[in-house]
Design an enzyme around this catalytic site. Structure first.
Site, PDB file in Angstrom:
ATOM      1  N   HIS A 132       0.794  -1.109  -0.086  1.00 32.99           N
ATOM      2  CA  HIS A 132       0.118  -0.097   0.069  1.00 32.99           C
ATOM      3  C   HIS A 132       0.825   1.302   0.044  1.00 32.99           C
ATOM      4  O   HIS A 132       0.519   2.065   0.727  1.00 32.99           O
ATOM      5  CB  HIS A 132      -1.005   0.093   1.191  1.00 32.99           C
ATOM      6  CG  HIS A 132      -1.928  -1.144   1.359  1.00 32.99           C
ATOM      7  ND1 HIS A 132      -2.457  -1.727   0.044  1.00 32.99           N
ATOM      8  CD2 HIS A 132      -2.690  -1.818   2.224  1.00 32.99           C
ATOM      9  CE1 HIS A 132      -3.406  -2.744   0.381  1.00 32.99           C
ATOM     10  NE2 HIS A 132      -3.645  -2.842   1.620  1.00 32.99           N
ATOM     11  N   HIS A 202      -9.651   1.865   0.170  1.00 32.91           N
ATOM     12  CA  HIS A 202      -9.391   0.591   1.251  1.00 32.91           C
ATOM     13  C   HIS A 202     -10.587   0.728   2.257  1.00 32.91           C
ATOM     14  O   HIS A 202     -10.424   0.400   3.357  1.00 32.91           O
ATOM     15  CB  HIS A 202      -8.088   0.847   1.778  1.00 32.91           C
ATOM     16  CG  HIS A 202      -7.414  -0.400   2.210  1.00 32.91           C
ATOM     17  ND1 HIS A 202      -8.303  -1.022   3.404  1.00 32.91           N
ATOM     18  CD2 HIS A 202      -6.551  -1.117   1.896  1.00 32.91           C
ATOM     19  CE1 HIS A 202      -7.436  -2.326   3.777  1.00 32.91           C
ATOM     20  NE2 HIS A 202      -6.400  -2.534   2.619  1.00 32.91           N
ATOM     21  N   GLU A 341     -11.263  -3.924  -2.741  1.00 35.07           N
ATOM     22  CA  GLU A 341     -10.085  -2.794  -3.381  1.00 35.07           C
ATOM     23  C   GLU A 341     -10.003  -3.212  -5.035  1.00 35.07           C
ATOM     24  O   GLU A 341      -9.431  -4.208  -5.157  1.00 35.07           O
ATOM     25  CB  GLU A 341      -9.028  -2.914  -2.688  1.00 35.07           C
ATOM     26  CG  GLU A 341      -9.006  -2.978  -1.337  1.00 35.07           C
ATOM     27  CD  GLU A 341      -7.913  -3.363  -0.252  1.00 35.07           C
ATOM     28  OE1 GLU A 341      -6.926  -3.081  -0.494  1.00 35.07           O
ATOM     29  OE2 GLU A 341      -8.317  -4.490   0.302  1.00 35.07           O
TER      30      GLU A 341
END
Ligand code: BGC
Length: 376
Positions: A132, A202, A341
């Protein structure tokens, strides 16, 4: 910002970011004042003509709440998160509640990729891997507020070399709340050097309401014949494997919990579902395709997800463990929320047979995802 001690950062953000003051229209919340590098932090509530509300902030470009009706018209907040900035900043674990993650959503193996013959080393923050966007990803940045209201437009300019990535990369995210109870997220990006990019949102959802137990009885449908199995570090093996006759088959819709404890090696590595499904779609046509539909039987709430992306990471909150407490004051249990996601596949920079995440100067990255809410 990088050099600011965390405690000062937290105090400044707390002063600047009045989540609980959200006032139900598209104007900035009343309590927002900031100073120094945090002067621009804002929190907004968008409201449509059905009464649905969407909370947004330019800290991490986060969705802070989503209030939608059930079959009886009773509203609940169906996204996990906090009601103060200090909690977002200081929580001992940061599960990326509501945030835009980037530059790269999900993992890049060993934090390395090669572009134009040059190897780049990214920040590693998930054992030996990059997750991420690294240690200080887009979820922890203050975004420029380009336009307040509906739509809300946010921009983040990531510096050349930031978290190890080449090129100055500018990402604009536009959030629109429609009168059809849709949250439309449009992404647009450019770069000054070849780089890799895979931003996503997210948000964790619980259609019963945040903090209302687990999501195991939600009925999930994933529009995918294949998924990308992973190794022990949750890096794809590179294979696209059929879901048929496996616990990963959500094509007809089934409760998330039905097969989650089945004896399957991929469920062991993920601690449950934490995988990328390959959406059934025409690759690269730029059109919206159905990724997922989720129905919560007790409230009747339904969410559908459409995207222009080729994949969707269905993560069912396996790493939540009851130690974080959200807005409802209830603990977020293991599997107390799920994420959908929309994305390119994890580790694409190192996987020649996956759709490319490369972005070159002169090209414009564009992506759209729509979350639609209803009830029956
Ligand atoms: C990943 C999980 C990770 C979670 C929170 C998800 O997108 O797939 O493995 O634990 O994000 O970081």
């Amino acid at each position: 910002m990088m050099n600011t001690p965390r405690s000062i950062l937290a105090l400044l953000l707390l002063a600047a970011f009045g989540l609980s003051q959200a006032n139900g229209d598209t104007k900035p919340s009343a309590a927002i004042t900031g100073s120094g590098p945090f002067a621009d932090i804002s929190h907004f509530t968008l409201r449509n003509d059905k009464g649905m509300e969407l909370g947004l902030t330019n800290y991490g470009a986060m969705i802070t709440f989503i209030r939608v009706p059930d079959r009886n018209g009773v509203f609940a907040d169906v996204s996990l998160g906090y009601d103060s900035a200090s909690e977002y900043i200081n929580a001992n674990k940061k599960p990326y509640f509501g945030a835009i993650v980037g530059r790269y959503g999900n993992r890049i193996a060993k934090g390395k990729f090669t572009l134009e013959g040059k190897e780049y080393t990214l920040a590693t923050n998930n054992n030996e891997n990059h997750l991420h966007g690294g240690v200080f990803g887009f979820d922890k940045r203050v975004w420029e507020m380009v336009q307040a209201g509906n739509p809300t437009i946010l921009r983040y300019v990531s510096q050349d070399g930031e978290e190890g990535y080449p090129g100055e990369m500018s990402l604009t995210v536009t959030y629109t709340l429609t009168d059809d109870n849709e949250i439309v997220i449009d992404y647009e990006a450019t770069t000054t050097k070849p780089t890799h990019l895979n931003p996503t949102n997210h948000t964790y959802f619980n259609l019963k309401g945040e903090g209302q137990g687990t999501i195991l009885d939600h009925v999930m449908t994933l529009n995918a014949n294949r998924y990308t199995p992973v190794d022990a570090g949750l890096i794809p093996t590179g294979k696209l494997v059929k879901v048929a006759n496996t616990p990963f088959d959500f094509r007809k819709g089934k409760p998330i919990g039905r097969d989650i404890e089945k004896n399957h090696d991929q469920l062991k590595v993920g601690g449950g579902f934490d995988h990328n499904w390959v959406i059934n779609r025409k690759p690269g046509d730029g059109k919206l395709a159905l990724a997922a539909r989720v129905e919560e039987p007790s409230s009747g709430r339904i969410m559908t997800v459409h995207t222009t992306e080729p994949g969707v990471q269905f993560y069912c909150g396996n790493f939540l463990d009851g130690t974080l407490t959200g807005r409802s004051e209830n603990a977020y249990l293991r599997r107390g929320g799920f994420c959908l996601e929309t994305q390119h596949f994890p580790d694409s920079p190192n996987q020649a047979n996956f759709p490319s995440t490369r972005l070159d100067p002169g090209d414009v990255f564009e992506s759209t995802t729509v979350y639609t809410f209803s009830a029956k």
